[in-house]
Write an enzyme that holds these catalytic residues in place. Structure first.
Site, PDB file in Angstrom:
ATOM      1  N   SER A 123       0.818  -1.210   0.000  1.00 11.90           N
ATOM      2  CA  SER A 123       0.000   0.000   0.000  1.00 11.90           C
ATOM      3  C   SER A 123       0.852   1.259   0.000  1.00 11.90           C
ATOM      4  O   SER A 123       0.336   2.348  -0.233  1.00 11.90           O
ATOM      5  CB  SER A 123      -0.912   0.026   1.236  1.00 11.90           C
ATOM      6  N   GLU A 156      -6.992  -1.816  -6.307  1.00 10.98           N
ATOM      7  CA  GLU A 156      -6.181  -0.978  -7.183  1.00 10.98           C
ATOM      8  C   GLU A 156      -5.202  -1.878  -7.932  1.00 10.98           C
ATOM      9  O   GLU A 156      -4.397  -2.573  -7.317  1.00 10.98           O
ATOM     10  CB  GLU A 156      -5.416   0.063  -6.367  1.00 10.98           C
TER      11      GLU A 156
END
Length: 505
Positions: A123, A156
């Protein structure tokens, strides 16, 4: 390029909370799943935990007993990386350290075939950097799931500098086949959500640091006026102050200390004191037994004005004119100078937050932006020490007559919701202009990743082409540190015309 065939084995390396969640998603989708962790016995324990969660899905009617039994039969703990041979996809969810991830993927290349898709769930680290040492870097991609992975729909799909289009497409289609909502983005610090969401936290903290309002009031305004599900202070307490501050600091460093991403000193002090939020019992709020949640500042009842004079249409706050009439307040409209403001009986003015300060004018009260003025339950007002008590009282009474609670904050340019939304819109435009993602994917990411009531481009269309630029430009003039300087992308957007001339006049 299509999604992986359901017969293709998927491996997950890292059997913590996130790894278990990703494994469960692939398992329920129908893949054989192999789960590996470097700690002996942890993968087998994680497999048991996943089985228990599948049991709960059956109890809730979200999974049949037959599907659960089949999924359990497809889940296999792997005692070593060698057990991952033959997998078509390996997703890594190990510690957020570049060296650890690089070492893992170099070892995986000695085990899996060259056509195996390799993915990191990082992340905060660069996908390009993680895959930079690989022999076949084109098959490496970011697959950033949000926690808890089985529940949150967004993924994502991040293309590093060396990622092949075919690899990114296969990862995207596979995530969609798993029932997720994928968004494609380039490898940029924070990707989409963690990049564009920074102002939501930063501006709340900035208002607090400027002593404009307390955390409870700022949170209440973000929720009850802005339409956000949680305020910035309560949300960071839930996330963990150390985690949230670390992401902010990582994005800031990765953008070469761009002032738009500057971390909060107040949050740093909170982390240094060990007040990390819910998990430590104290953060911005006190979660210990017996502690009371502080109430937001709410103004005492005030008498509404008998009438208001509307000069201009109030722009995004135009609904207030009809609401005032419905509440029995006379609205006299004058369009002589086209300024968007209300003049109150005492001569003072009431204007929508625009990046200016109340102290600059003779007698002005600003009111904050609302997602929907009809459904908002609270509105913030901003006044200076020079604002007359009558003007503030009339402004307060007006919004109370419309059924709103009123919070009076300090003379903060752009107030709370308005400056936050303007900065989110700005970062979104810049990301699209730089090829990070499409407008549609940005809006999807922000709605699903952080539960925003509207995506940045939906906000922008609602507020008007030049609204965010004008507010930030005024803010930048008053605080020229670089934090509020509108991007070139937003400038171009604000000054673009739907009807362009063929040549300069």
């Amino acid at each position: 390029m299509t999604a992986l065939d359901l017969s293709s084995p998927v491996a997950v390396v890292g059997a913590g909370t996130m790894g278990q969640g990703i494994a469960q998603v692939a398992l329920v989708a129908g893949h054989p799943v192999r789960l590996h962790d470097t700690v002996p016995g942890r993968a087998r324990e994680a497999a048991g935990a996943i089985g228990a969660r599948l049991d709960r899905l059956v109890e809730k009617g979200r999974l049949t007993a037959a599907a659960r039994d089949a999924a359990r039969g497809r889940l296999e703990p792997a005692g070593s990386l060698a057990g991952l041979a033959g997998c078509a996809l390996v997703v890594e969810a190990v510690v957020e350290r570049l060296d650890a991830k690089q070492e893992l993927f170099r070892a995986l290349e000695d085990v899996v075939d060259d056509d195996c898709l390799l993915a990191t769930n990082t992340s905060s680290l660069s996908v390009t950097a993680v895959g930079g040492a690989l022999r076949v870097p084109g098959r490496f991609v970011g697959l950033h799931f949000f926690n808890p992975a089985p529940l949150l729909p967004l993924v994502e799909v991040v293309s590093g500098f060396a990622t092949d289009v075919s690899s990114a497409t296969r990862a995207y289609e596979t995530a969609r086949a798993w029932g997720k909502t994928p968004v494609a983005c380039a490898d940029t610090p924070g990707f989409l959500v963690n990049r564009i969401a920074r102002p939501f936290y930063a501006e709340a903290f900035a208002v607090y640091e400027a002593q404009g309002a307390d955390p409870a009031t700022i949170d209440a305004v973000l929720r009850e006026s802005g339409g956000f599900r949680m305020g910035a202070f309560e949300l960071t307490d839930l996330i963990g102050q150390d985690v949230n501050e670390s992401v902010t600091r990582s994005v800031w460093r990765s953008f070469f200390q761009d002032p738009r991403f500057t971390p909060s000193l107040a949050q740093r002090r909170l982390v240094e004191s060990g007040r990390l939020g819910r998990k430590s019992g104290q953060g911005w709020y006190d979660y210990r037994d017996g502690a009371e949640r502080p109430a937001p500042h709410t103004a005492e009842p005030a008498r509404p004005p008998a009438y208001v004079v509307a000069e201009g249409g109030l722009g995004p706050a135009g609904a207030l004119l009809g609401m005032a009439r419905e509440a029995g307040i006379e609205v006299r409209e004058e369009d002589e100078d086209k300024r968007t403001r209300l003049v109150l009986p005492g001569g003072g003015q009431l204007a929508l937050a625009d990046g200016q300060t109340s102290v600059e004018f003779r007698d002005v009260v600003y009111f904050d932006l609302a997602l929907d003025y009809r459904t908002a339950t609270r509105v913030a007002l901003s006044a200076s020490q020079d604002t007359s008590p009558r003007t503030l009282a009339e402004a307060t009474g007006l919004f109370q007559a419309l059924g709103k609670k009123v919070s009076v904050i300090g003379d903060v340019p752009g107030m709370i919701v308005a400056r936050t939304v303007a900065r989110i819109i700005d970062l979104a435009h810049e990301a699209v202009a730089k090829g990070v993602a499409t407008e549609e994917d940005v809006d999807t990411a922000m709605r699903l990743g952080v539960n925003y009531p509207l995506g940045p481009f939906a906000w922008d269309r609602k507020l008007g082409r030049d609204w965010a630029y004008a507010l930030l430009d005024d803010l930048h003039l008053r605080d020229p540190c670089g934090r509020y300087a509108p991007s070139l992308a937003l400038y171009r957007h604000a000054h673009a015309s739907d009807q362009r001339e063929d040549s300069p006049s």
